[in-house]
Design a protein around this motif. Structure first.
Motif, mmCIF file in Angstrom:
data_model
loop_
_atom_site.group_PDB
_atom_site.id
_atom_site.type_symbol
_atom_site.label_atom_id
_atom_site.label_comp_id
_atom_site.label_asym_id
_atom_site.label_seq_id
_atom_site.Cartn_x
_atom_site.Cartn_y
_atom_site.Cartn_z
ATOM 1 N N VAL A 145 0.837 -1.204 0.000
ATOM 2 C CA VAL A 145 0.000 0.000 0.000
ATOM 3 C C VAL A 145 0.875 1.259 0.000
ATOM 4 C CG1 VAL A 145 -1.659 1.342 1.356
ATOM 5 C CG2 VAL A 145 -1.980 -1.117 1.105
ATOM 6 N N LYS A 146 1.939 1.258 0.816
ATOM 7 C CA LYS A 146 2.859 2.407 0.853
ATOM 8 C C LYS A 146 3.513 2.629 -0.500
ATOM 9 C CE LYS A 146 4.035 1.894 5.764
ATOM 10 N NZ LYS A 146 5.101 1.428 6.693
ATOM 11 N N MET A 147 3.896 1.527 -1.181
ATOM 12 C CA MET A 147 4.510 1.637 -2.512
ATOM 13 C C MET A 147 3.589 2.356 -3.489
ATOM 14 S SD MET A 147 6.449 -1.921 -3.419
ATOM 15 C CE MET A 147 7.304 -1.253 -4.846
ATOM 16 N N HIS A 148 2.290 2.148 -3.328
ATOM 17 C CA HIS A 148 1.301 2.779 -4.210
ATOM 18 C C HIS A 148 0.883 4.166 -3.728
ATOM 19 C CE1 HIS A 148 0.916 -1.321 -5.832
ATOM 20 N NE2 HIS A 148 0.341 -0.772 -6.886
ATOM 21 N N GLY A 149 1.558 4.653 -2.682
ATOM 22 C CA GLY A 149 1.237 5.987 -2.164
ATOM 23 C C GLY A 149 -0.076 6.046 -1.421
ATOM 24 N N GLY A 150 -0.488 4.910 -0.858
ATOM 25 C CA GLY A 150 -1.780 4.858 -0.190
ATOM 26 C C GLY A 150 -1.688 4.661 1.316
ATOM 27 N N GLU A 151 -2.848 4.462 1.926
ATOM 28 C CA GLU A 151 -2.948 4.242 3.369
ATOM 29 C C GLU A 151 -3.861 3.044 3.635
ATOM 30 O OE1 GLU A 151 -4.444 7.812 5.068
ATOM 31 O OE2 GLU A 151 -2.548 8.913 4.893
ATOM 32 N N MET A 152 -3.599 2.356 4.742
ATOM 33 C CA MET A 152 -4.418 1.199 5.117
ATOM 34 C C MET A 152 -4.947 1.371 6.533
ATOM 35 S SD MET A 152 -3.354 -2.852 4.941
ATOM 36 C CE MET A 152 -2.340 -2.956 6.425
ATOM 37 N N GLN A 153 -6.217 1.093 6.725
ATOM 38 C CA GLN A 153 -6.848 1.173 8.050
ATOM 39 C C GLN A 153 -7.557 -0.129 8.366
ATOM 40 O OE1 GLN A 153 -9.442 4.667 7.909
ATOM 41 N NE2 GLN A 153 -8.082 5.720 9.329
ATOM 42 N N ILE A 154 -7.498 -0.537 9.623
ATOM 43 C CA ILE A 154 -8.186 -1.754 10.057
ATOM 44 C C ILE A 154 -9.087 -1.404 11.232
ATOM 45 C CG2 ILE A 154 -7.929 -4.121 10.885
ATOM 46 C CD1 ILE A 154 -5.105 -4.122 9.703
ATOM 47 N N ARG A 155 -10.375 -1.655 11.077
ATOM 48 C CA ARG A 155 -11.341 -1.444 12.166
ATOM 49 C C ARG A 155 -11.969 -2.788 12.505
ATOM 50 N NH1 ARG A 155 -12.783 2.098 8.195
ATOM 51 N NH2 ARG A 155 -12.175 4.280 8.435
ATOM 52 N N SER A 156 -12.206 -3.017 13.784
ATOM 53 C CA SER A 156 -12.773 -4.301 14.165
ATOM 54 C C SER A 156 -13.501 -4.218 15.501
ATOM 55 C CB SER A 156 -11.653 -5.352 14.258
ATOM 56 O OG SER A 156 -12.183 -6.635 14.470
ATOM 57 N N THR A 157 -14.495 -5.063 15.648
ATOM 58 C CA THR A 157 -15.236 -5.202 16.906
ATOM 59 C C THR A 157 -15.356 -6.680 17.219
ATOM 60 O OG1 THR A 157 -16.539 -3.209 16.388
ATOM 61 C CG2 THR A 157 -17.375 -4.661 18.119
ATOM 62 N N MET A 158 -14.959 -7.062 18.415
ATOM 63 C CA MET A 158 -15.012 -8.464 18.806
ATOM 64 C C MET A 158 -16.431 -9.020 18.652
ATOM 65 S SD MET A 158 -12.153 -9.844 19.598
ATOM 66 C CE MET A 158 -12.623 -11.244 20.613
ATOM 67 N N GLY A 159 -16.514 -10.159 17.967
ATOM 68 C CA GLY A 159 -17.787 -10.826 17.792
ATOM 69 C C GLY A 159 -18.653 -10.272 16.672
ATOM 70 N N LYS A 160 -18.220 -9.172 16.064
ATOM 71 C CA LYS A 160 -19.039 -8.553 15.013
ATOM 72 C C LYS A 160 -18.333 -8.498 13.657
ATOM 73 C CE LYS A 160 -21.919 -5.736 18.050
ATOM 74 N NZ LYS A 160 -22.428 -4.379 18.348
ATOM 75 N N GLY A 161 -17.017 -8.539 13.661
ATOM 76 C CA GLY A 161 -16.320 -8.555 12.377
ATOM 77 C C GLY A 161 -15.242 -7.493 12.236
ATOM 78 N N THR A 162 -14.628 -7.508 11.062
ATOM 79 C CA THR A 162 -13.481 -6.643 10.771
ATOM 80 C C THR A 162 -13.634 -6.012 9.399
ATOM 81 O OG1 THR A 162 -12.037 -8.065 12.105
ATOM 82 C CG2 THR A 162 -10.956 -6.605 10.525
ATOM 83 N N GLU A 163 -13.135 -4.784 9.275
ATOM 84 C CA GLU A 163 -13.117 -4.112 7.972
ATOM 85 C C GLU A 163 -11.726 -3.544 7.726
ATOM 86 O OE1 GLU A 163 -15.640 -0.864 5.334
ATOM 87 O OE2 GLU A 163 -15.724 -0.762 7.531
ATOM 88 N N VAL A 164 -11.142 -3.922 6.578
ATOM 89 C CA VAL A 164 -9.847 -3.381 6.155
ATOM 90 C C VAL A 164 -10.105 -2.443 4.994
ATOM 91 C CG1 VAL A 164 -7.518 -3.915 5.362
ATOM 92 C CG2 VAL A 164 -8.732 -5.549 6.804
#
Length: 293
Positions: free
Chosen positions: A263-282
């Motif tokens: 992601v850094k090579m492409h000049g971008g950013e990555m975020q990870i959000r998550s809640t236990m028992g409910k799931g994750t979003e990247v």
């Protein structure tokens, strides 16, 4: 030792006619810490008499950090390679010695194969990370049709999708074209979707969204899986970090570290959000168009 005492010792040695070098830690005006190499040399007259001293202070913080990273990497690699290697060597010896019942040989060979594949994957990911960090890895830029790429990734993961009885859906905005390195973006999506499937129960759902936001493309992969504890989130891109679910699901612990570098090579950013028992979003945000490098 206090930095001023070290500096004083170096000056004393220089004034007595001998060169000296010492490492110290300097506290900056803003309270930060800086590793410094102190080198003091005597200033000697033609008669041989010491008239004074010359002291050079050099910031060696980067060198110290590189040394620390090398030591940490060697320690991590040694630890992570030990388990699969022990399994491979131990089970192979037992099979050769005939200590395994015939009906269990196939099972043991399957374990040897899976551990060998895991080792190979670790080596491949480590080499990729090393090439990117050293600047030897360049982007092969081309126009990517995100719909075609996602379908390709979904097909590649179809055995796992079927095994988990999972639903994988995607939605792509009208302008679903991206200038980037297709193989690396493919690796990015493979990792995200594989994680979503692996860290979820059977019957899980994975949603992939691709949208334009001004001059950026936003790619998100969301699942309704086990979720990630808050104290794990900050460490997910560290090499070999497995987190809370590491004992339940085998892996290399290098996937998200490699994704972060891509992601850094492409000049971008990555975020990870998550809640236990409910799931994750990247979520990855990167420029839609890039000039050839």
């Amino acid at each position: 030792i206090d930095f001023r005492l070290l500096l004083g010792e170096c000056l004393e040695h220089a004034l007595s006619g001998s060169s000296t070098g010492r490492e110290g830690v300097l506290t900056t005006a803003y309270g930060g810490k800086m590793s410094v190499m102190i080198n003091s040399y005597p200033a000697i007259e033609p008669t041989g008499k010491t008239r004074g001293a010359v002291t050079v202070l050099r910031d060696i913080s980067r060198e110290k950090e590189i040394d620390r990273m090398k030591t940490e990497l060697i320690r991590s690699v040694s630890h992570e390679f030990r388990t699969p290697l022990s399994a491979i060597v131990g089970m192979t010896e037992m099979i050769i010695e005939g200590d395994i019942e015939e009906r269990k040989v196939k099972k043991y060979l399957g374990t040897i194969l899976s551990e060998g594949i895991r080792l190979s994957s670790m080596v491949s990911d480590l080499l990729s990370i090393a090439r990117i960090e050293s600047g030897r890895e360049s982007l092969k830029l081309e126009q990517i049709d995100m719909k075609t790429l996602i379908n390709s990734v979904r097909d590649a993961l179809s055995p796992l999708i079927d095994k988990k009885k999972a639903t994988v859906r995607y939605h792509i905005a009208e302008q679903g074209m991206l200038i980037g390195d297709e193989e690396k973006i493919r690796k990015l999506l493979l990792n995200f979707i594989d994680n979503s499937l692996s860290f979820s129960d059977n019957g899980c759902a994975v949603e992939i969204n691709v949208a334009r936001k001004n001059d950026d493309m936003v790619i998100s992969v969301r699942d309704n899986g086990w979720g990630i504890p808050e104290n794990d989130l900050a460490h997910l891109t560290e090499r070999f970090y497995r987190g809370m679910h590491g004992e339940r699901i085998k892996g290399t612990g290098l996937g998200l570290s490699l994704c972060s570098e891509i992601v850094k090579m492409h000049g971008g950013e990555m975020q990870i959000r998550s809640t236990m028992g409910k799931g994750t979003e990247v979520t990855v945000t990167m420029p839609v168009g890039r000039k050839s490098e």
